[in-house]
Structure formats: structure tokens, C-alpha cells
Scaffold this active site. Structure first.
Site, mmCIF file in Angstrom:
data_model
loop_
_atom_site.group_PDB
_atom_site.id
_atom_site.type_symbol
_atom_site.label_atom_id
_atom_site.label_comp_id
_atom_site.label_asym_id
_atom_site.label_seq_id
_atom_site.Cartn_x
_atom_site.Cartn_y
_atom_site.Cartn_z
ATOM 1 N N GLY A 37 0.798 -1.235 0.000
ATOM 2 C CA GLY A 37 0.000 0.000 0.000
ATOM 3 C C GLY A 37 0.821 1.272 0.000
ATOM 4 N N GLY A 180 3.397 25.655 4.603
ATOM 5 C CA GLY A 180 1.936 25.848 4.624
ATOM 6 C C GLY A 180 1.237 25.088 3.514
ATOM 7 C CB VAL A 182 -1.676 19.357 0.980
ATOM 8 C CG1 VAL A 182 -2.833 18.445 1.307
ATOM 9 C CG2 VAL A 182 -1.945 20.120 -0.295
ATOM 10 C CG ASP A 311 4.426 10.576 -4.755
ATOM 11 O OD1 ASP A 311 3.460 10.885 -5.480
ATOM 12 O OD2 ASP A 311 4.408 10.659 -3.511
ATOM 13 C CG LEU A 318 -2.147 14.809 -5.845
ATOM 14 C CD1 LEU A 318 -3.057 15.551 -6.814
ATOM 15 C CD2 LEU A 318 -2.614 15.029 -4.409
ATOM 16 C CG HIS A 443 -33.330 22.523 -2.043
ATOM 17 N ND1 HIS A 443 -32.399 23.501 -1.761
ATOM 18 C CD2 HIS A 443 -34.358 22.688 -1.168
ATOM 19 C CE1 HIS A 443 -32.852 24.232 -0.756
ATOM 20 N NE2 HIS A 443 -34.027 23.765 -0.370
HETATM 21 C C1 FAD Z 1 0.685 12.552 5.368
HETATM 22 C C2 FAD Z 1 0.354 12.374 3.900
HETATM 23 C C3 FAD Z 1 -0.948 12.518 3.475
HETATM 24 C C4 FAD Z 1 -1.270 12.345 2.144
HETATM 25 N N1 FAD Z 1 -2.571 12.490 1.767
HETATM 26 C C5 FAD Z 1 -2.903 12.329 0.479
HETATM 27 C C6 FAD Z 1 -4.256 12.419 0.078
HETATM 28 O O1 FAD Z 1 -5.151 12.641 0.884
HETATM 29 N N2 FAD Z 1 -4.553 12.234 -1.226
HETATM 30 C C7 FAD Z 1 -3.574 11.982 -2.155
HETATM 31 O O2 FAD Z 1 -3.894 11.839 -3.334
HETATM 32 N N3 FAD Z 1 -2.292 11.874 -1.802
HETATM 33 C C8 FAD Z 1 -1.930 12.035 -0.503
HETATM 34 N N4 FAD Z 1 -0.626 11.885 -0.137
HETATM 35 C C9 FAD Z 1 0.378 11.592 -1.187
HETATM 36 C C10 FAD Z 1 0.334 10.102 -1.556
HETATM 37 O O3 FAD Z 1 0.575 9.343 -0.415
HETATM 38 C C11 FAD Z 1 1.364 9.802 -2.634
HETATM 39 O O4 FAD Z 1 1.167 10.669 -3.728
HETATM 40 C C12 FAD Z 1 1.226 8.374 -3.120
HETATM 41 O O5 FAD Z 1 1.408 7.473 -2.072
HETATM 42 C C13 FAD Z 1 2.252 8.078 -4.221
HETATM 43 O O6 FAD Z 1 2.106 6.766 -4.628
HETATM 44 P P1 FAD Z 1 3.304 5.948 -5.268
HETATM 45 O O7 FAD Z 1 2.732 4.632 -5.654
HETATM 46 O O8 FAD Z 1 3.982 6.739 -6.308
HETATM 47 O O9 FAD Z 1 4.392 5.769 -4.116
HETATM 48 P P2 FAD Z 1 4.322 5.343 -2.585
HETATM 49 O O10 FAD Z 1 2.957 5.321 -2.060
HETATM 50 O O11 FAD Z 1 5.327 6.199 -1.895
HETATM 51 O O12 FAD Z 1 4.809 3.837 -2.596
HETATM 52 C C14 FAD Z 1 6.110 3.474 -2.938
HETATM 53 C C15 FAD Z 1 6.409 2.124 -2.334
HETATM 54 O O13 FAD Z 1 7.615 1.624 -2.904
HETATM 55 C C16 FAD Z 1 8.372 0.970 -1.901
HETATM 56 N N5 FAD Z 1 9.764 0.955 -2.348
HETATM 57 C C17 FAD Z 1 10.574 2.006 -2.592
HETATM 58 N N6 FAD Z 1 11.762 1.595 -3.078
HETATM 59 C C18 FAD Z 1 11.695 0.245 -3.137
HETATM 60 C C19 FAD Z 1 12.612 -0.752 -3.575
HETATM 61 N N7 FAD Z 1 13.787 -0.438 -4.078
HETATM 62 N N8 FAD Z 1 12.207 -2.033 -3.467
HETATM 63 C C20 FAD Z 1 10.988 -2.370 -2.989
HETATM 64 N N9 FAD Z 1 10.085 -1.466 -2.582
HETATM 65 C C21 FAD Z 1 10.438 -0.174 -2.670
HETATM 66 C C22 FAD Z 1 8.137 1.837 -0.679
HETATM 67 O O14 FAD Z 1 8.418 1.097 0.484
HETATM 68 C C23 FAD Z 1 6.661 2.170 -0.835
HETATM 69 O O15 FAD Z 1 5.860 1.215 -0.187
HETATM 70 C C24 FAD Z 1 -0.265 12.020 1.207
HETATM 71 C C25 FAD Z 1 1.057 11.844 1.635
HETATM 72 C C26 FAD Z 1 1.366 12.013 2.961
HETATM 73 C C27 FAD Z 1 2.784 11.813 3.406
#
Ligand code: FAD
Length: 465
Positions: A37, A180, A182, A311, A318, A443
Site C-alpha cells: 500500500g 503551509g 497540504v 511520486d 497524489l 435540494h
Molecule cells: C501525510 C500524507 C498525506 C497524504 N494524503 C494524500 C491524500 O489525501 N490524497 C492523495 O492523493 N495523496 C496524498 N498523499 C500523497 C500520496 O501518499 C502519494 O502521492 C502516493 O502514495 C504516491 O504513490 P506511489 O505509488 O507513487 O508511491 P508510494 O505510495 O510512496 O509507494 C512506494 C512504495 O515503494 C516501496 N519501495 C521504494 N523503493 C523500493 C525498492 N527499491 N524495493 C521495494 N520497494 C520499494 C516503498 O516502500 C513504498 O511502499 C499524502 C502523503 C502524505 C505523506
């Protein structure tokens, strides 16, 4: 030999794996942590929303129940229980992903994935043992980590990131939030609602600076009511942990230094792409100067069978952007021709009032020289909002001056995180403001404010103001 190997199980990675499996490809996913996740489910979107909901209940019980005619005595926060409920919510969600992997017959490999060569990934488990797996196509979805400033030592005790802010043992007396944006405004709200004094130090001249300026201004007004203190246009110059006290120094526009004392500092200045340990060079995958994996418009890296999403690449950080890219890449690998409309990826801030936005901001339209008209409707004039006592905020619609096509929708108010979906649908189908203005909205609902703002944008025809 897998058809697809996904590295990282966040919303980008696990969605890519599911879509690849749905399309008949033999798929594996690698995750370095024991739970699936990624940031979103474990330390991001889900736990923050769980705490935002809990703290909002408390805040309402303490401040608005009496007006509703509900009297409570001995109201207090049980932070341990609040954090434990949040942990349960996280568990339900991460277990759900485990189930989805099984259901879609995706092989899950726990361990750190690193490239050996362009088709081989070594997975190193926590106990040091490793295995190698091979894939015809590889998707990098390794996400991001909290960013900091070079002079700030994140001790994770008093000087913390969002990850620690999600598992506090006490409610801060005075939380200093650096940034400041999100994450800072959401987590600041959690503790502000439960009695913490919150001071926000932001380098730019408004909160949530990437959103339409009106949103930042309105949010600042609402958070002020909650007791937030703001130091905008202030550049943090030092952060010191003095044991039980933390001292933040910042420079204002005039070059004067101010000092803020608190008991915790949340550093929320953004996130940086995470590629540590990936050994991307071994596969010929290039990073750019911001540390992001460089991709073309098909999300292919410099090695054409290796893709990168979420990301770790350019664009909004996001979860739903990462998900769209996951689907996009899986379908591209399967030979389909998918498309993502990046301009219509909504952005949401889950403060109260919530902020939600899609399309161009007013500042962007000005910069692009696009002629537009603007229609606004305040929640103060909404019957539904008065009934729930959620009258802060407004809906702002920006439409093309000539064609009336909706170009941007910016909302701050109750449940706008959900309301913005209507604007996305409207804009995806290139609706005009008048199209929405002529559609019946139930409404009383908050969504009537969107219709009214569209009426306001259509020859100033709002009915209820
Ligand atoms: C406090 C907080 C609140 C947030 N709230 C929101 C929200 O409400 N809505 C929203 O849209 N976004 C939100 N975000 C942003 C959102 O979490 C990220 O944009 C999203 O998780 C990105 O997804 P991703 O799949 O790119 O990477 P990630 O979710 O960062 O997942 C990457 C995964 O890869 C794994 N990994 C990394 N390198 C390796 C490797 N070499 N081998 C094996 N595994 C590896 C990591 O352990 C991780 O589990 C929030 C972020 C934070 C910190």
C-alpha cells in the site's frame, strides 16, 4: 520470466500490477516493507484522513454540539485510542491490497528491489537473503519520502515529519509547522482541533500556494478561527531541539529574525522522489537533476521496456495521479493507447472546510492570457450549509469568456473533496458553465453551490444571492 515486474506497492504500483494481471500478463510486485500500500495507505492519505475524522468529531463535540442542542460533560480526547483506531483502519486497507494481489494471482516479493541488469531484479529480504527475478517489462513505482532542509536535523522525536505526526504519544501544546502546504495544514488541523496551538511558517505569501490564491486566503481565515498563527513570507533559518522545547528561527521580508518556541516542529516542506538502493544505473535508467526518474510521454524511462510512475516521476504527488499512471503503463505494455488528462487531476486538502480544485487557477489563466469570466457562490448563502453550520468558504468557477467552457473550479467548504468529482466530469465532457447551471441539483445539498457559481459565471445569474 515475468511479463511485468512492479517495484513498489503504493497506489501507483499496486494498481499497475492489478491492471497488468487483468490484461493477462504474468505479474510480480516487490515491496520492501512488510505491508503493501506504500506511503498512501501506511503513512499518508489513509491514516491522515482517519485522524482528521476523529479530531473533527472531537472538535464538533467540544464546539458545535451545544448549539445543536446536545450537551456533553467530561469530554476528553483518548489519543491512544484515536491512534489505535487509525492503525486498525490502516490494517484493513493494507490487508485489502494483500487480498487483491492474491485474487489477481500477482506474486508478491517482500524485500528491497534493485536492478542487476535491464531485465533482472535482485530482491533482498530483511534477513539479508536474496533472490533474483526477471521481467520483460519493469515498472518503477518507488514513490517518495519527506524532504527537509539541509540545516534541519529530523530527530523524529521533537523535530518530526508527517510519519511521526501520525503516531504521537501526546497532543502538542504548541506545534510549529514548517510549510503551509497540504500535509502541514491537514496534520496541523488534527492537533489544532484537539487544543494544540499551531504556528505555521511559510516561505511563500499564501497557504497551499500551488492552488488558486482565493483558496489559500479563505483557508487561512478558517484556520485562524481554529487558533492558527501564521508567519507567511518567512524563511526558516534554524531549528533547535532543546529537549522539551524546540526553537524555530525565521527571517521575515525585512530581513528581521523572529523566534518561535514550541514543543514539536513538523517539517512539511514537501516530498522528494525515492530511488535509494534501486541501482537504476545498472539498467541504464536516468534520473533528472531533481532526483526524479526521467520519463517520456508514455512514461518510459531511458530504457524503453522500463517505465516509471507516481511520486518518483514529475507531476503532482497524489495517490490518484499515481493510480492513473499505473493503469496507463499496464495498458501501454499490453499494446493499448491510453490517455491521461493531467489538467483534470483534482487536488484536495482535507482540512475543514475542505479545499478541492481542478483545472486552471485564475493566476494560470492570467499568465496564459486566456480571457475568462468568474462566478462565485458563498456557502453562507446555502441552505444546506446553514443547516449543518458549515458556512465557511465558497465555490469559484472560471469559464472561457467567449465559449463559456469551464476552465477551472475551485471550492472551499463542506464536503468539497467529494463535490469536485462533478466538476471533473463536467470538464472532461467540456461542459459550459451554463450546462451545469441548467442541470437539476438536489435540494438541499452542498452541490447547489456549484450550480449557483456556474449561474454566477453565466451572466451573473446566481439565484440565491
Ligand atoms: C501525510 C500524507 C498525506 C497524504 N494524503 C494524500 C491524500 O489525501 N490524497 C492523495 O492523493 N495523496 C496524498 N498523499 C500523497 C500520496 O501518499 C502519494 O502521492 C502516493 O502514495 C504516491 O504513490 P506511489 O505509488 O507513487 O508511491 P508510494 O505510495 O510512496 O509507494 C512506494 C512504495 O515503494 C516501496 N519501495 C521504494 N523503493 C523500493 C525498492 N527499491 N524495493 C521495494 N520497494 C520499494 C516503498 O516502500 C513504498 O511502499 C499524502 C502523503 C502524505 C505523506
Amino acid at each position: 520470466m515475468y511479463d511485468v515486474i512492479v517495484i513498489g506497492s503504493g497506489p501507483g504500483g499496486y494498481v499497475a500490477a492489478i491492471r497488468a494481471a487483468q490484461l493477462g500478463m504474468k505479474t510480480a510486485i516487490i515491496e520492501k516493507y512488510s505491508t503493501l500500500g506504500g506511503t498512501c495507505l501506511n503513512v499518508g492519505c489513509i491514516p491522515s484522513k482517519a485522524l482528521l475524522d476523529s479530531s473533527e468529531h472531537y472538535h464538533n463535540a467540544a464546539h458545535t454540539f451545544k448549539t445543536h442542542g446536545i450537551n456533553l460533560s467530561n469530554l476528553k480526547v483518548d489519543l491512544k485510542q484515536m491512534i489505535s483506531r487509525k492503525d486498525d483502519v490502516v490494517k484493513q486497507n493494507v490487508d485489502g491490497i494483500q487480498f487483491l494481489m492474491k485474487k489477481n494471482k500477482i506474486d508478491v516479493h517482500h524485500g528491497m528491489g534493485s536492478f542487476v541488469d535491464k531485465n533482472t531484479i535482485k530482491v533482498t529480504k530483511e534477513d539479508g537473503k536474496s533472490e533474483e527475478i526477471q521481467g520483460k517489462n519493469i515498472i518503477i513505482a518507488t514513490g517518495s519520502k519527506p524532504a527537509s532542509l539541509p540545516f534541519i536535523k529530523l530527530d523524529k522525536d521533537r523535530v518530526i515529519t508527517s510519519t511521526e505526526a501520525l503516531k504521537m504519544k501526546e497532543i502538542p501544546k504548541h506545534l510549529i509547522v514548517i510549510g503551509g502546504g497540504v500535509i502541514g495544514m491537514e496534520l496541523g488541523s488534527v492537533y489544532g482541533r484537539m487544543g494544540a496551538k499551531v504556528s505555521v511558517v511559510e516561505f511563500m505569501d499564501s497557504l497551499i500556494p500551488s492552488m488558486d490564491k482565493t483558496m489559500g486566503k479563505e483557508l487561512q481565515k478558517s484556520l485562524k478561527k481554529l487558533g492558527f498563527e501564521f508567519y507567511l513570507k518567512h524563511k526558516v533559518t534554524s531549528v533547535e531541539n532543546k529537549g522539551k522545547e524546540v526553537i524555530v528561527k525565521a527571517e521575515n521580508g525585512k530581513g528581521e529574525t523572529i523566534e518561535i518556541k514550541g514543543d514539536y516542529v513538523l517539517v512539511s516542506i514537501g516530498r522528494k522522489p525515492y530511488t535509494e538502493g534501486l541501482n537504476a544505473e545498472a539498467a541504464g535508467v536516468k534520473l533528472n537533476d531533481r532526483g526524479q526518474v526521467e520519463v517520456n510521454e508514455h512514461l518510459q524511462t531511458s530504457a524503453s521496456h522500463i517505465y516509471a510512475i507516481g511520486d518518483v516521476v514529475k507531476g503532482a504527488m497524489l495517490a490518484h495521479k499515481a493510480e492513473e499512471e499505473g493503469t496507463f503503463v499496464a495498458e501501454t505494455i499490453a499494446g493499448q493507447k491510453p490517455h491521461i488528462n493531467y489538467n483534470l487531476i483534482p487536488g484536495v486538502v482535507y482540512t475543514w472546510p475542505e479545499v478541492a480544485s481542478v483545472g486552471y487557477t485564475e493566476e494560470q489563466l492570467k499568465e496564459k492570457g486566456i480571457k475568462y469570466k468568474s462566478g462565485k457562490f458563498p456557502f453562507m448563502a446555502s441552505g444546506r450549509a446553514r443547516a449543518s453550520m458549515d458556512t465557511d468558504g465558497l465555490v469559484k468557477v472560471l469559464a472561457d469568456a467567449e465559449t463559456d467552457e469551464i476552465l477551472g473550479v475551485h471550492m472551499i467548504g463542506p464536503r468539497t473533496a467529494d463535490m469536485i468529482a462533478e466538476a471533473v466530469v463536467a470538464m472532461e465532457y467540456r461542459a459550459s458553465a451554463e450546462d451545469i447551471a441548467r442541470m437539476s441539483h438536489a435540494h438541499p445539498t452542498y452541490t447547489e453551490a456549484f450550480k449557483e457559481a456556474c449561474l454566477a459565471a453565466t451572466d451573473n445569474r446566481a439565484l440565491h444571492i
